[in-house]
Write a protein that holds these residues in place. Structure first.
Motif, mmCIF file in Angstrom:
data_model
loop_
_atom_site.group_PDB
_atom_site.id
_atom_site.type_symbol
_atom_site.label_atom_id
_atom_site.label_comp_id
_atom_site.label_asym_id
_atom_site.label_seq_id
_atom_site.Cartn_x
_atom_site.Cartn_y
_atom_site.Cartn_z
ATOM 1 N N VAL A 34 1.109 -1.145 -0.374
ATOM 2 C CA VAL A 34 -0.497 -0.140 0.013
ATOM 3 C C VAL A 34 0.815 1.239 0.238
ATOM 4 O O VAL A 34 1.235 1.131 0.755
ATOM 5 N N PHE A 35 0.697 2.539 -1.285
ATOM 6 C CA PHE A 35 1.274 3.426 -0.947
ATOM 7 C C PHE A 35 0.484 4.943 -1.180
ATOM 8 O O PHE A 35 -0.350 4.602 -1.250
ATOM 9 N N ALA A 36 1.073 5.758 -0.065
ATOM 10 C CA ALA A 36 0.827 7.120 -0.424
ATOM 11 C C ALA A 36 1.071 7.989 -2.162
ATOM 12 O O ALA A 36 1.833 7.870 -1.825
ATOM 13 N N ILE A 37 0.057 8.057 -2.268
ATOM 14 C CA ILE A 37 0.264 9.187 -3.236
ATOM 15 C C ILE A 37 -0.753 9.818 -3.209
ATOM 16 O O ILE A 37 -0.749 10.685 -2.754
ATOM 17 N N GLU A 38 -0.225 11.088 -4.646
ATOM 18 C CA GLU A 38 -0.751 12.498 -4.582
ATOM 19 C C GLU A 38 -2.657 12.445 -4.016
ATOM 20 O O GLU A 38 -3.080 11.466 -3.702
ATOM 21 N N ASN A 39 -2.473 13.447 -3.723
ATOM 22 C CA ASN A 39 -3.843 14.278 -3.124
ATOM 23 C C ASN A 39 -4.687 13.071 -2.090
ATOM 24 O O ASN A 39 -5.528 12.785 -1.515
#
Length: 764
Positions: A462-467
Motif C-alpha cells: 500500500v502506497f501513499a500517492i498524490e492528493n
C-alpha cells in the motif's frame, strides 16, 4: 488528430495496423494489389482473417465496419484526401520507392507518409524523393500482433512537428508506448531482442543444455516471457525467425556482435526443410505425439523425446528469490554448474550487447529498456538488469565470453538513480536526466522506486500517492491473490486516506486466487480453513466497497477470478482496452466466493429489474466462466458500465486517469448503502436443472459441470421456490457454503490438480 487514414499492404502487419486504427474508433482505408477475379479479393481476405483471428485482433465486431477495403488500381485516387498513409508492403526497396513516387503525385502537400519497415533505413527509403516528401516521412515500426504489442519504434524523420504528431496520436489514440530511434540498421527492439534469442540458442547448443532447461532459465527467472527461447521460436515460426535473422545479418555492419550468433544454422535450415516450422507447422523444437504428450527436440541428435516437466534447480532458486523479494539474477549466475554457465554466458552477451548500442541507436538507456519491455514483454530492460547485477559483475560475465567491454559499462554511475526524489536515467554522454515520459503517462513500477510503501508484504503493498490517496499494488507471482494480498486490501480500506486506487502495471493485473493454497487445504480436508480464508477475502472486499472514500480499480491484462472480484467491489473502473475480465472459477470446479456471484447477480438485477431474470443471466455468465477480451465485450456481461467506467487505449495512462476520477468522486462522496437482495423463486431451479440435463445428454456438458452449475444457482435461488429477501451477508455466506460443497468433491480436486500440474483443467 488524423481524419483520413489509409494503410497500403494488407498482410499480417498492414491488416493489424488497420485493425488497431479501427479499434480506436477511426475509419481507415485498407488497400492492396487487385485480385485476379475479384478486385478487392486480397484486402477482403485480410479483413476476414482479422475478424476471425485468435487472439482477437479487433476489440469488438463493430470495429470491422470502420475498415474499408480496396485496391491500388481502382482506389488509389482516394488517397488524394488522406492525411496519414502507412505503407506496409513487402520488404523490397524497389517496390517501396516506386510506391512513394506514385503517392507523391496524388497525396496532399501536408499528408504524412510512414513505413512499417523493420530493417530498411529512412536514408535509403526516401533517397530518390524530393525534400518536401522527406520532411513528412518517418518510420512507424509496429510489432505483431499490433493490438497487443505495446511498442512503436518511431524512427526520426526531418520534421519535428511531424514526429510529435505521430508520437501523440499513436500514444493517445492507438495506445502505443513510443520509443524514438535513430536511423540505424535494425532500429532497436529487434536488434536486441533477436540477438538475445540467438545467444540463447547458441549457448544451449554449446553447453548441450536441454531446450526445456534453456527455456525455463531464460524465461521468468530472467524476467523474460515464459516461452523462453525455443518456445518463442515455435510460436513465431521457425521459418519466419530464420528470415528475420538473415535480414539483420545482411544490414548490420561486419564488426557487429550479432554475426557471432546470427550465422546460417544447419539445424534451423534442416528443420524448415522438413516442414518443422513451429506451432503452425505441426511441430518445431516442441511437438505433440499421437497421444497429445509434449515432446522436446534433442539439439545434438535431432530426435524427439518426452519433454521434462521438472524445472531446473537454478530456475527453482530464482523463483524462491522472487517470492522472498530478492534479486533472482544473483541466484541464476552463482556457481559453476552447466545451468549457471548458461545464465552467465547469456546474460553477459545480451547485457553487453545492449550496452554497446548506447550512443548508437539511441542516447538514452531508457529507450532500450522501454523497447524490450514494450515490444518483447520483458519485465525489466537490459540496463535495469545491469543495475540489478552491478556493472562489475556484468563486466566479469562478459569478459568470460571473450567479448570486448563497452565503455558504458566502465562508468561508476548506475544507469538509474533517484536524485532529489526524482528517478533519473543515464545517457550516452554520462549525464543523469529525469526519465522521459509523455505528459499524463505514469508507469508505476518506475514511480514506486521513489515512493516507499506505507505497508507491504510478499504479495502486495500500500502506497501513499498524490492528493492524499492510497494505492494498492499486487506483486505476487502472476499477481495471484493470497491471504497476504487481501491483508493489504483490508489495510488500505482501514488507512484509506482521501481515496483508494487498486492498480499495478505488471503484465497482468491478477490471474485470480492462488489455487495452490486451496489444493493444500483440500488435501488436508481443512474445510474450516477454506471457510476462514473466504470469509477474510469477503470481509476485505466488503470493507473496500463500503469505505467512506471512493475506490477506483485500474486493471490491464488478465483480471480474472478473485482479481476481478476485487474490481467488482470498487466504485468505478478505469480499464485498459485489452483487459481480459471475467469470473472463470467454474472451469476448475468451484464458484466465485469473494462476492463474485453476489455482484454479478446484483448487476443483472440493475439491468433487468427482475430477480429471476437476473439469476438466469448471472448463472449463464458464471456457469460458462464467461470472459470478455475488451471493455466493450465486458459491457454485455454487465461487467463494464460506460456511464461509470472508463476504457483507455494506452495502459500507461490508467494511473493518471484514475487519479482524475478519484478527484471527481471525492467531492461530496457518500459511501453506498448495503444492497438488499431477493432469492429468485418460482421454477427457476427446475429450469436450470433441465437445461443442464439436456446439455449433458447432448454432450455439451460433463456431469460435474451440472454439479458446479447447480451450486452456483444455490447462491441466488430459493430452495423451495419462494422469493425471499436476504441480506448481502446472507449471499456471502451462501457463496462460501456452496464453494466448500464443491471443494469436497473429488471431481473439483481433480480439476484444480490438473490445471496446476498438467497445464489445463480436466473435463469430468
Amino acid at each position: 488528430m488524423f481524419k483520413q487514414i489509409a494503410v497500403i499492404g494488407s498482410g499480417t502487419m498492414g491488416a493489424g495496423i488497420a485493425g488497431q486504427i479501427a479499434n480506436a474508433g477511426h475509419r481507415v482505408l485498407l488497400l492492396d494489389l487487385p485480385g485476379e477475379d475479384e478486385a478487392n479479393a486480397i484486402s477482403s481476405a485480410a479483413l476476414a482473417r482479422l475478424i476471425k483471428s485468435e487472439p482477437p485482433a479487433l476489440m469488438h465486431a463493430d470495429a470491422a465496419q470502420l475498415i474499408t477495403v480496396g485496391n491500388i488500381r481502382d482506389d488509389f485516387d482516394k488517397l488524394a484526401t488522406a492525411d496519414w498513409i502507412v505503407e506496409a508492403v513487402v520488404e523490397r526497396l524497389d517496390i517501396k520507392r516506386a510506391l512513394y513516387q506514385k503517392l507523391n503525385e496524388v497525396i496532399p502537400a501536408d499528408c504524412i507518409v510512414t513505413s512499417n519497415t523493420s530493417t530498411i533505413p529512412i536514408s535509403l527509403l526516401v533517397e530518390t524523393m524530393p525534400e518536401s516528401f522527406r520532411r513528412r516521412f518517418a518510420i512507424t515500426h509496429y510489432f505483431n500482433p499490433v493490438r497487443y504489442m505495446r511498442l512503436l519504434e518511431l524512427v526520426r524523420g526531418s520534421d519535428a512537428a511531424v514526429m510529435q504528431k505521430l508520437a501523440d496520436f499513436n500514444d493517445r489514440e492507438l495506445g502505443k508506448g513510443v520509443v524514438a530511434c535513430n536511423d540505424t540498421p535494425g532500429f532497436l527492439g529487434n536488434r536486441v531482442g533477436v540477438f538475445a534469442l540467438q545467444a540463447g540458442i547458441d549457448e544451449a547448443q554449446s553447453l548441450q543444455l536441454p531446450i526445456e532447461y534453456a527455456d525455463a532459465l531464460m524465461g521468468r527467472p530472467m524476467g523474460i516471457p515464459k516461452t523462453g527461447v525455443f518456445g518463442l521460436y515455435d510460436l513465431i515460426g521457425i521459418d519466419l525467425m530464420a528470415d528475420v535473422v538473415r535480414s539483420l545479418r545482411s544490414i548490420l555492419p561486419a564488426g557487429d556482435a550479432f554475426h557471432a550468433v546470427g550465422a546460417e544454422s544447419d539445424m534451423i535450415n534442416g528443420m524448415v526443410n522438413q516442414g518443422l516450422t513451429g506451432n503452425k507447422g505441426g511441430g518445431g523444437f516442441y511437438r505433440r505425439d499421437s497421444d497429445g504428450k509434449r515432446l522436446a527436440r534433442d539439439l545434438e541428435t535431432g530426435e524427439y523425446r518426452p519433454a521434462m516437466a521438472e524445472l531446473p534447480a537454478r530456475a527453482l532458486a530464482a523463483a524462491e528469490a522472487i517470492a522472498d523479494q530478492r534479486e533472482p539474477l544473483v541466484d541464476l549466475v552463482a556457481g559453476s554448474d552447466v545451468q549457471a554457465q548458461f545464465c552467465q554466458n547469456v546474460l553477459g552477451r545480451v547485457l553487453g550487447y545492449a550496452a554497446s548500442l548506447l550512443g548508437e541507436v539511441t542516447d538514452s538507456a531508457q529507450d532500450i529498456d522501454d523497447a524490450m519491455k514494450l515490444g518483447f514483454n520483458w519485465i525489466r530492460g537490459p540496463f535495469e538488469m545491469i543495475d540489478a547485477l552491478g556493472s562489475d559483475k556484468v563486466i566479469e560475465l562478459l569478459s568470460a565470453t571473450g567479448a570486448s567491454i563497452p565503455a558504458s559499462l566502465r562508468s561508476d554511475k548506475p544507469f538509474y538513480a533517484v536524485s532529489e526524489n526524482v528517478l533519473t536515467v543515464r545517457h550516452a554522454n554520462g549525464d543523469m536526466d529525469p526519465i522521459a515520459l509523455p505528459d499524463g503517462v505514469v508507469r508505476f513500477h518506475m514511480q514506486r522506486r521513489v515512493n516507499a510503501p506505507l505497508y507491504s508484504n510478499r504479495a502486495a503493498s500500500v502506497f501513499a500517492i498524490e492528493n492524499g490517496y492510497r494505492l494498492i499494488e499486487f506483486h505476487s507471482k502472476a499477481n495471484a491473490l493470497t491471504d497476504e494480498s487481501m491483508q493489504m486490501v483490508a489495510q488500505a480500506a482501514s488507512d484509506h486516506g482521501r481515496g483508494i486506487l487498486v492498480h499495478n502495471d505488471a503484465q497482468h493485473y491478477s490471474a485470480g486466487v492462488d489455487l495452490n493454497a486451496f489444493l493444500t487445504l483440500i488435501d488436508a480436508g481443512d474445510w474450516q480453513g477454506i471457510d476462514e480464508f473466504l470469509a477474510r477475502f469477503q470481509n476485505a472486499v466488503a470493507a473496500l466497497k463500503y469505505a467512506p472514500v471512493p475506490v477506483v480499480g485500474a486493471p490491464s491484462g488478465l483480471a480474472l477470478g478473485g482479481g476481478f472480484e476485487v474490481l467488482l467491489h470498487c466504485d468505478a473502473r478505469v480499464m485498459h482496452s485489452n483487459s481480459v475480465v471475467g469470473l472463470v472459477e467454474s472451469g476448475v470446479g468451484v464458484l466465485p466466493a469473494g462476492g463474485g456471484v453476489k455482484e454479478t447477480y446484483w448487476r443483472w438485477y440493475q439491468k433487468t429489474g427482475n430477480w429471476e431474470k437476473a439469476a438466469w443471466k448471472a448463472w449463464m455468465n458464471l456457469g460458462y466462466g464467461a470472459m470478455a477480451s475488451s471493455p466493450q465485450l465486458a459491457q454485455k456481461l454487465q461487467y463494464f458500465d460506460p456511464e461509470i467506467d472508463v476504457s483507455l487505449m494506452n495502459r500507461d495512462r490508467l494511473y493518471q486517469r484514475s487519479v482524475q476520477m478519484l478527484d471527481t468522486l471525492t467531492t461530496g462522496y457518500v459511501a453506498p448503502e448495503a444492497s438488499q437482495f431477493q432469492l429468485a423463486g418460482g421454477d427457476i431451479l427446475e429450469r436450470m436443472g433441465t437445461f443442464m440435463d439436456e446439455g449433458v445428454a447432448r454432450g455439451d456438458f460433463y456431469p460435474h459441470d451440472k454439479t458446479v452449475a447447480m451450486q452456483i444457482a444455490s447462491v441466488m435461488c430459493s430452495e423451495d421456490g419462494q422469493s425471499v429477501e436476504v441480506s448481502e451477508q446472507d449471499l456471502y455466506d451462501r457463496e462460501r457454503a456452496a464453494f466448500i460443497r464443491l471443494a469436497q468433491t473429488p471431481e473439483t480436486r481433480a480439476r484444480i490438480y490438473s490445471l496446476l500440474h498438467a497445464g489445463g483443467a480436466v473435463r469430468n
